[in-house]
Design a protein around this motif. Structure first.
Motif, PDB file in Angstrom:
ATOM      1  N   ASP A 161      45.552  83.606  67.516  1.00 29.82           N
ATOM      2  CA  ASP A 161      44.088  83.985  66.485  1.00 29.82           C
ATOM      3  C   ASP A 161      44.618  83.771  65.020  1.00 29.82           C
TER       4      ASP A 161
ATOM      5  N   MET B 243      45.118  80.042  64.291  1.00 32.28           N
ATOM      6  CA  MET B 243      43.716  79.169  64.099  1.00 32.28           C
ATOM      7  C   MET B 243      43.089  79.444  63.055  1.00 32.28           C
ATOM      8  N   ALA B 244      43.153  80.681  62.266  1.00 30.02           N
ATOM      9  CA  ALA B 244      42.498  81.094  61.172  1.00 30.02           C
ATOM     10  C   ALA B 244      43.406  80.554  59.927  1.00 30.02           C
TER      11      ALA B 244
ATOM     12  N   LYS C 258      42.499  76.620  60.080  1.00 32.08           N
ATOM     13  CA  LYS C 258      41.048  76.683  59.463  1.00 32.08           C
ATOM     14  C   LYS C 258      41.028  76.823  58.290  1.00 32.08           C
ATOM     15  N   TRP C 259      41.676  77.770  57.693  1.00 33.03           N
ATOM     16  CA  TRP C 259      41.631  78.125  55.895  1.00 33.03           C
ATOM     17  C   TRP C 259      42.157  76.904  55.333  1.00 33.03           C
TER      18      TRP C 259
ATOM     19  N   ASP D 138      42.482  73.787  56.424  1.00 37.01           N
ATOM     20  CA  ASP D 138      41.669  72.505  56.697  1.00 37.01           C
ATOM     21  C   ASP D 138      40.493  72.450  55.535  1.00 37.01           C
ATOM     22  N   LEU D 139      40.063  73.764  55.177  1.00 40.52           N
ATOM     23  CA  LEU D 139      38.819  73.910  54.207  1.00 40.52           C
ATOM     24  C   LEU D 139      39.297  73.700  52.922  1.00 40.52           C
TER      25      LEU D 139
ATOM     26  N   LYS E 258      44.892  67.778  55.434  1.00 40.64           N
ATOM     27  CA  LYS E 258      44.807  68.237  56.798  1.00 40.64           C
ATOM     28  C   LYS E 258      45.554  67.790  57.925  1.00 40.64           C
TER      29      LYS E 258
END
Length: 117
Positions: free
Chosen positions: A7, A10-11, A14-15, A17-18, A24
């Protein structure tokens, strides 16, 4: 504990990539861990799976380093012997920076510090 690390990872991805869409593709996970049956484990070993490889690699040279290696740990988990051996190998022989990450804030701090100098 493994799901907590999943988890967290994944967080973190995600951060990243944004926040860094142009980079990325250079941050990735090598699916090296996990439990496998004997046949599959032997196949993966023959394909080059190495115990201790960090969870995430950012193949982007910065601040005199060739790359950033990130090992994620959740709860009271600590590095294994193999992970410590890889940390030494990557920092002393391969020219990388290696960071153990325990939270999304730690990830943001490590990546931001690495990329921004």
């Amino acid at each position: 504990m493994r799901h907590l690390e999943d988890d967290l990872q994944m967080a973190c991805v995600k951060w990243f990539d944004l926040q860094h869409p142009m980079l990325k593709a250079l941050l990735f996970h090598v699916p090296n861990g996990g439990h496998r049956n004997e046949r599959e484990a032997a196949r993966f070993k023959a394909m080059g799976v190495r115990p201790g490889v960090p969870d995430l690699l950012l193949l982007y040279p910065k601040q005199g380093f060739h790359f950033l290696a990130l090992e994620l740990k959740a709860g009271k988990n600590t590095q294994t012997f193999e992970q410590k051996r890889y940390e030494s190998l990557l920092t002393h022989r391969a020219g990388g920076k290696y960071v153990v990450i325990r939270s999304i804030d730690g990830f943001i701090e490590a990546v931001s510090s690495y990329l921004e100098g």
